[in-house]
Structure formats: structure tokens, C-alpha cells
Design an enzyme around this catalytic site. Structure first.
Site, PDB file in Angstrom:
ATOM      1  N   PRO A   1       0.829  -1.213   0.000  1.00 57.68           N
ATOM      2  CG  PRO A   1      -0.829  -1.587   1.573  1.00 57.68           C
ATOM      3  CD  PRO A   1       0.488  -2.119   1.087  1.00 57.68           C
ATOM      4  CD  GLU A   2       2.724   2.922  -4.442  1.00 54.50           C
ATOM      5  OE1 GLU A   2       2.772   4.091  -4.876  1.00 54.50           O
ATOM      6  OE2 GLU A   2       2.928   1.926  -5.174  1.00 54.50           O
TER       7      GLU A   2
ATOM      8  NE  ARG B   1       4.432 -12.929   1.365  1.00 55.93           N
ATOM      9  CZ  ARG B   1       4.970 -12.499   0.224  1.00 55.93           C
ATOM     10  NH1 ARG B   1       4.189 -11.948  -0.711  1.00 55.93           N
ATOM     11  NH2 ARG B   1       6.252 -12.621  -0.003  1.00 55.93           N
TER      12      ARG B   1
END
Length: 274
Positions: free
Chosen positions: A2-3, A113
Site C-alpha cells: 500500500p502507498e 505475509r
């Protein structure tokens, strides 16, 4: 990962259900997620503090408490959501940190993750002192942008993704900003003209603002706090559109690697420079 637009969307989605809530206890089953302090101290300090505000710095979520700030980096697959303590969600199978709140609510951090990180600090500025300016703030000036480029010979895309240079821009929105500016992503920084840098300064803001407007890009794991997908991926000019026609000229979008990242561009609208 995510940015800025995705993180900003998460921040906005957390404010209503979370601000004003008191943390009663913390649970975790994957200690590496707790970056600092150590889990036992973290839990003891957080307990009893109430959420006062939620903001963002670069890709970091800042949950301001009475005395400390809870800082969360989603990394590749992190998701944050507030729910009733007795409700089950699809993402619960990957919850590794949970904050029990008053009113029988919970803030859950799901991370398949396990790359996400959580911090508790009384000095946010020191923790995040390595970050460059916020591209949507007044600190992101054209003069400072140009000064940061001075003497650089690396590819412009590589520089845009460097968080010490500019906070919050990553692979997706670098591609989108460079397309909007008509700049090939592998162009060396020292080959850019003053007109190039002025336009790129504007298109970085434009690409990020469009991402926020459409509530982020749900390409892989990213979801809003309510579990819904963002819609930015449906509006990209180049990112993820390999071999599809350019929305501006109709040429096929190409994909190459720049700075070891998959990079999308239009060969007609963004010609190479030598």
C-alpha cells in the site's frame, strides 16, 4: 505494498469507529510484528490509553493516544479493521496483533505475509525522521524538489520511490505520475529540464489525489477498513495495463524493469531520452 493513497484511505476509514475508544489490552502471536518496545512493555504502556486522533506520515499510520502514538506500517499484506469482539471475518486467519477496546470492540491487524510492523512511541518525529516531505503538503515545494534532484544521475522512477526523498510514493503512483508528465521512467534525473520537473511536481500530486479519490488500488491484498476494495485500479493510465492500449494515444503499454521493479509506460507518450 500500500502507498500513500491506500494508507490515507485506511486512516480515513478508521477514524469514525476508533477515535475515542480506550485500549484495554493487546494480544499478539508473532513477536517480530512488534517492532518496539518489546511486546510486554508495549502491552503495558498501551493499556488504558484512549485514541485521540488518527493521521498518516508517508506510508505509516499514526494512531495518537493519550501519551504515546501507535505507529503501523502495513507493508505488503497488512489490513486494519475495527469490529465487534464476537464477529468473525475472512481476514481473521492472519491476525497477529489485536487490541481489545472498550465497548467490546477490537482493532485487528491481519497480515498474511507477516512483514507489517507496529511501534509504540512518544517521539514520532524521531522515529520517522528519515522520511522526505509529504507530497500533498506545503512542504513539497518545487524548489525543494529540484534541489533534491541536483547532482543525481539515477533513473527518475528510482528516485521517486526513495522514501528519504519523497514520502509515500511507491511503484504504482511513480508510474502514474511519470505517465502524466510524459517522462520515460528510466530517464536519468540529470536529463530532466526545468519544465519536466515543474510538470512532474504537479503530476505527482495529481496521481496521488486521484488514488485517494478512488480509495486506493485493490490489486493484491489491500482492502479498506470496511473490507471493500478500492477502485483506483480501474482508473490507472499505465500501471497493470501491459499490452493494453494507451488511454491517450492507443499504443500498447510496455512493461520493463527499473530499480528492480516492474514498470509500466507508454512508448509513444513517454519516449526514451539519450
Amino acid at each position: 505494498m500500500p502507498e500513500l493513497p491506500e494508507v490515507e484511505t485506511v486512516v480515513r476509514g478508521l477514524r469514525q469507529p476508533l477515535i475515542g475508544r480506550r485500549i484495554e489490552r493487546m494480544w499478539q502471536d508473532w513477536a517480530p510484528t512488534i517492532h518496539s518496545p518489546a511486546p510486554q512493555e508495549f502491552a503495558a504502556r498501551a493499556a488504558g490509553q484512549r485514541v485521540r486522533a488518527i493521521n498518516r506520515r508517508g506510508k505509516y499510520i499514526l494512531i495518537e493516544l493519550d501519551h504515546d502514538t501507535l505507529v503501523i506500517h502495513l507493508k505488503m499484506s497488512g489490513r486494519l479493521y475495527v469490529t465487534a469482539a464476537d464477529e468473525e471475518h475472512e481476514a481473521d486467519r492472519w491476525v497477529h496483533v489485536r487490541f481489545d477496546l472498550d465497548g467490546e470492540r477490537q482493532l485487528r491487524f491481519s497480515d498474511l505475509r507477516k512483514f507489517g510492523r507496529v511501534y509504540l512511541t512518544d517521539d514520532v518525529e524521531r522515529l520517522l525522521s528519515h522520511l522526505g516531505p509529504e507530497p500533498l503538503s506545503d512542504d513539497f515545494t518545487l524548489t525543494g524538489f529540484r534541489e533534491g534532484m541536483r547532482g543525481r544521475k539515477r533513473a527518475i522512477k528510482s528516485l521517486l520511490m526513495q522514501q528519504e526523498f519523497l514520502a509515500g510514493v511507491g511503484n504504482i503512483y511513480a508510474d502514474e505520475a511519470l505517465f502524466r508528465a510524459g517522462i520515460h521512467p528510466a530517464t536519468r534525473v540529470d536529463l530532466l529540464t526545468e519544465d519536466d520537473t515543474e510538470l512532474l511536481h504537479q503530476t505527482i500530486r495529481a496521481a496521488l489525489e486521484a488514488g485517494i479519490e478512488h480509495e486506493g488500488a485493490s490489486i493484491n491484498w489491500y482492502r479498506k477498513p470496511d473490507g471493500d476494495k478500492g477502485g483506483s485500479q480501474d482508473h490507472f493510465f499505465v500501471y497493470g495495463r501491459t499490452n493494453l492500449p494507451c488511454r491517450a494515444c492507443g499504443s500498447a503499454i510496455n512493461k520493463i524493469r527499473v530499480a528492480q521493479r516492474g514498470t509500466h509506460f507508454c512508448p509513444q507518450c513517454q519516449p526514451e531520452r539519450v
